[in-house]
Design an enzyme around this catalytic site. Structure first.
Site, PDB file in Angstrom:
ATOM      1  N   LEU A   3       0.740  -1.238   0.000  1.00 50.44           N
ATOM      2  CA  LEU A   3       0.000   0.000   0.000  1.00 50.44           C
ATOM      3  C   LEU A   3       0.769   1.286   0.000  1.00 50.44           C
ATOM      4  O   LEU A   3       1.827   1.370   0.520  1.00 50.44           O
ATOM      5  CB  LEU A   3      -0.883  -0.103   1.216  1.00 50.44           C
ATOM      6  CG  LEU A   3      -1.394   0.977   2.031  1.00 50.44           C
ATOM      7  CD1 LEU A   3      -2.783   0.538   2.458  1.00 50.44           C
ATOM      8  CD2 LEU A   3      -0.614   1.196   3.222  1.00 50.44           C
ATOM      9  N   ASP A 341      -8.060  -5.059  -0.419  1.00 49.09           N
ATOM     10  CA  ASP A 341      -7.978  -4.265   0.802  1.00 49.09           C
ATOM     11  C   ASP A 341      -8.019  -2.775   0.514  1.00 49.09           C
ATOM     12  O   ASP A 341      -7.635  -2.313  -0.554  1.00 49.09           O
ATOM     13  CB  ASP A 341      -6.685  -4.600   1.543  1.00 49.09           C
ATOM     14  CG  ASP A 341      -5.447  -4.215   0.743  1.00 49.09           C
ATOM     15  OD1 ASP A 341      -5.356  -4.643  -0.425  1.00 49.09           O
ATOM     16  OD2 ASP A 341      -4.591  -3.484   1.255  1.00 49.09           O
ATOM     17  N   GLU A 342      -8.492  -2.018   1.496  1.00 48.30           N
ATOM     18  CA  GLU A 342      -8.325  -0.567   1.560  1.00 48.30           C
ATOM     19  C   GLU A 342      -8.797   0.172   0.307  1.00 48.30           C
ATOM     20  O   GLU A 342      -8.103   1.041  -0.216  1.00 48.30           O
ATOM     21  CB  GLU A 342      -6.858  -0.233   1.864  1.00 48.30           C
ATOM     22  CG  GLU A 342      -6.427  -0.811   3.201  1.00 48.30           C
ATOM     23  CD  GLU A 342      -4.925  -0.792   3.425  1.00 48.30           C
ATOM     24  OE1 GLU A 342      -4.518  -0.655   4.576  1.00 48.30           O
ATOM     25  OE2 GLU A 342      -4.169  -0.927   2.453  1.00 48.30           O
ATOM     26  N   TYR A 343      -9.972  -0.181  -0.165  1.00 46.98           N
ATOM     27  CA  TYR A 343     -10.561   0.601  -1.254  1.00 46.98           C
ATOM     28  C   TYR A 343     -11.102   1.885  -0.633  1.00 46.98           C
ATOM     29  O   TYR A 343     -11.961   1.864   0.249  1.00 46.98           O
ATOM     30  CB  TYR A 343     -11.671  -0.190  -1.932  1.00 46.98           C
ATOM     31  CG  TYR A 343     -12.270   0.519  -3.129  1.00 46.98           C
ATOM     32  CD1 TYR A 343     -11.470   0.937  -4.184  1.00 46.98           C
ATOM     33  CD2 TYR A 343     -13.637   0.782  -3.193  1.00 46.98           C
ATOM     34  CE1 TYR A 343     -12.013   1.579  -5.285  1.00 46.98           C
ATOM     35  CE2 TYR A 343     -14.196   1.418  -4.289  1.00 46.98           C
ATOM     36  CZ  TYR A 343     -13.370   1.818  -5.333  1.00 46.98           C
ATOM     37  OH  TYR A 343     -13.920   2.461  -6.424  1.00 46.98           O
TER      38      TYR A 343
END
Length: 548
Positions: A3, A341-343
């Site tokens: 990320l 993950d982490e949209y």
């Protein structure tokens, strides 16, 4: 996971073992004298002797082996520890001047035979084993599963059998380590198998590029520890690191060629390590967005969200599916990691007000009560469906499984549990388990090696993993309270994860050294159930002696 938001996640939220244990190495190590006085045929499953080594300077020859009548043997000193050892009185086995590795050299164990023979400096042969030989054979009806093996040492010879080639290979790793740690294999019978099916390393090559030789060196180390998965996170905001013919415009300046990936996958096949690809979506696609800015997620006011694509735009799904289709033959293993993950559309206070375009797309696809969350879950399900069409078992990070809504995440997607740090997705691991989902442990408290240690992360230590962690410790430092939820059929295993949030914080050589003991400790905890039999100090001495 990975990320910029893994930079947010990170903010927020050995040298190469060449595998050659030749005669000169055995001479240097000498032969460790056996200690212990258990009577013959006693069971010594949990007991493990100290890792201190007593060495002699005898040469590799039959005359250097103690005579019959020696006291019952102690378990071999290996990482991970063997699970079950029935001791017997006798001299044990080590290579002599005329020793061979015997197997069907035209059969499925040819690679295993040649590898251990090269490591021990022995010849290979087909046919009947003689006294002094190490023989390998398949025993399809033998219990324990494909990774189980039986190692029998008796009458001056050693024999490894297993239901499949993977188990026989792991038996050869035990032989290699036992000779390095103690000079010989102890007399008796080992029955060994892993506690957890998935065991390995997760490597972020998107934000920090690692050369093929470095990756292959880690794989050889992993194989000696009986680890069987290497997950490659090769796409993120900072880079896309594998050659592409369908979308060459997204590939970074430093990348692995397809031939290099094939070489890595081929080595994995020989070492019984499955290489798992990950293209993280619909977040962490900054490298794709740089080449295709029209795919950038924007809210109603035009604000962009780093790394996240507009999933209302069909072109976003097409490019991800193009890449999955292209790479599926390159990675012939069982799994495909979808990321998920982490949209960032789900991290704002009111997604419906912020992203009317996504709301409209959700309603058009799933009905008038659908929300942004339903569209995001639908993206996950669509990619999982496509992975299955390509013959892959899908995986996704735990924060990609959102509760509520009218669209539910598909039940057969394996949950890779990494965190409970993010407030908006901080679901307890038992929630996933109670839903009947299969879970893999990547607990960021113990198993996250985040370069630069941003956002409160600290480099994991082997000691903490060894003493405090187990597969049931999925979040924080406490195990899931309900033990019925955390057996090997529910928590499938674990991986240590290396993330490149601050890629210049360590060199590849420093990373290799930094993960050495954590990987060894992880290998112990996913292979051998329960409390490790050695003290931490003895374990570290053994690891140093073995070079793992």
């Amino acid at each position: 996971m990975g990320l910029p938001l893994r930079a947010t996640k990170a903010s927020c939220a050995r040298g190469l073992i060449t595998g050659a244990v030749v005669t000169s190495v055995l001479l240097t190590l000498g032969c460790q004298q056996d200690h212990g006085g258990r009577p013959a045929a006693t069971r010594s499953t949990p007991a493990h002797p100290s890792a201190h080594a007593t060495t002699a300077t005898s040469a590799r020859s039959p005359s250097a082996v103690p005579p019959h009548g020696t006291a019952a043997a102690t378990p071999p000193r290996t990482i991970p520890s063997v699970r079950d050892f029935t001791a017997a009185s006798g001299p044990g086995w080590r290579p002599g001047d005329n020793s061979r590795v015997v197997a069907d050299l035209n059969g499925p164990l040819a690679d295993e035979a040649r590898m251990i023979a090269a490591e021990l400096g022995l010849r290979t042969a087909s046919g009947t084993a003689h006294r002094g030989d190490l023989s390998l054979a398949l025993a399809p009806r033998q219990s324990g599963g494909a990774e189980a093996y039986t190692l029998t040492v008796a009458d001056g010879s050693a024999r490894i059998t297993g239901p499949a080639d993977a188990g026989v290979f792991y038996g050869t790793r035990t032989v290699k380590q036992a000779l390095r740690s103690g000079g010989r294999l102890p007399e008796g019978v080992i029955h060994d198998r892993p506690d957890r099916a998935q065991r390995g390393l997760n490597l972020d090559i998107a934000r920090k590029f690692y050369p093929p030789a470095w990756i292959e060196a880690r794989m050889r180390e992993m194989a000696d520890l009986k680890l069987n998965q290497l997950a490659l996170h090769f796409s993120d905001d900072q880079g896309f690191r594998i050659q592409s013919t369908s979308h060459p415009e997204i590939v970074s300046s430093q990348y692995l060629t397809k031939d290099q990936v094939r070489q890595i996958v081929a080595l994995g096949r020989r070492l019984h390590i499955t290489v798992i690809p990950e293209i993280d979506s619909p977040g962490h696609l900054g490298a794709v967005i740089r080449a295709h800015p029209q795919l950038q997620l924007r809210n109603a006011g035009g604000t962009t969200f780093q790394g996240s694509v507009d999933i209302a735009n069909p072109a976003a799904a097409r490019i991800v599916d193009d890449l999955m289709r292209e790479y599926a033959p390159l990675f012939p293993g069982r799994w495909w990691h979808l990321g998920a993950d982490e949209y960032l559309a789900l991290t704002v206070k009111d997604p419906q007000a912020s992203f009317p375009r996504l709301v409209a797309a959700a309603k058009a696809k799933y009905g008038p009560s659908a929300t942004v969350q339903d569209l995001v879950t639908g993206w996950l399900n669509d990619r999982a469906r496509f992975a299955r069409k390509l013959g892959k078992q899908p995986k996704a990070w735990n924060d990609g499984f959102v509760t509520g809504g009218i669209v539910k995440p598909d039940k057969d997607i394996e949950v890779e549990y990494w965190t409970g740090r993010l407030k908006e997705t901080a679901r307890q691991p038992q929630e996933y388990l109670r839903e009947g989902r299969k879970v893999v442990n990547l607990n960021d408290e113990y198993l996250y090696y985040v370069l630069g240690q941003p956002g409160g992360f600290t480099y994991p230590t082997g000691e903490r993993i060894y003493k405090e962690w187990s597969p049931a410790v999925l979040r924080g430092s406490m195990p899931v309270p309900d033990k019925t939820l955390t057996g090997p059929d529910r928590v499938l295993g674990a991986r240590l994860a290396v993330w490149g949030d601050r890629p210049e914080a360590q060199t590849p050589a420093q990373v290799a050294r930094g993960i050495q003991l954590p990987l060894a400790a992880l290998a112990q905890r996913v292979w051998y159930p329960g409390k490790p039999p050695l003290s931490w100090s003895d374990f570290t001495r053994l690891a140093h002696r073995l070079g793992v």
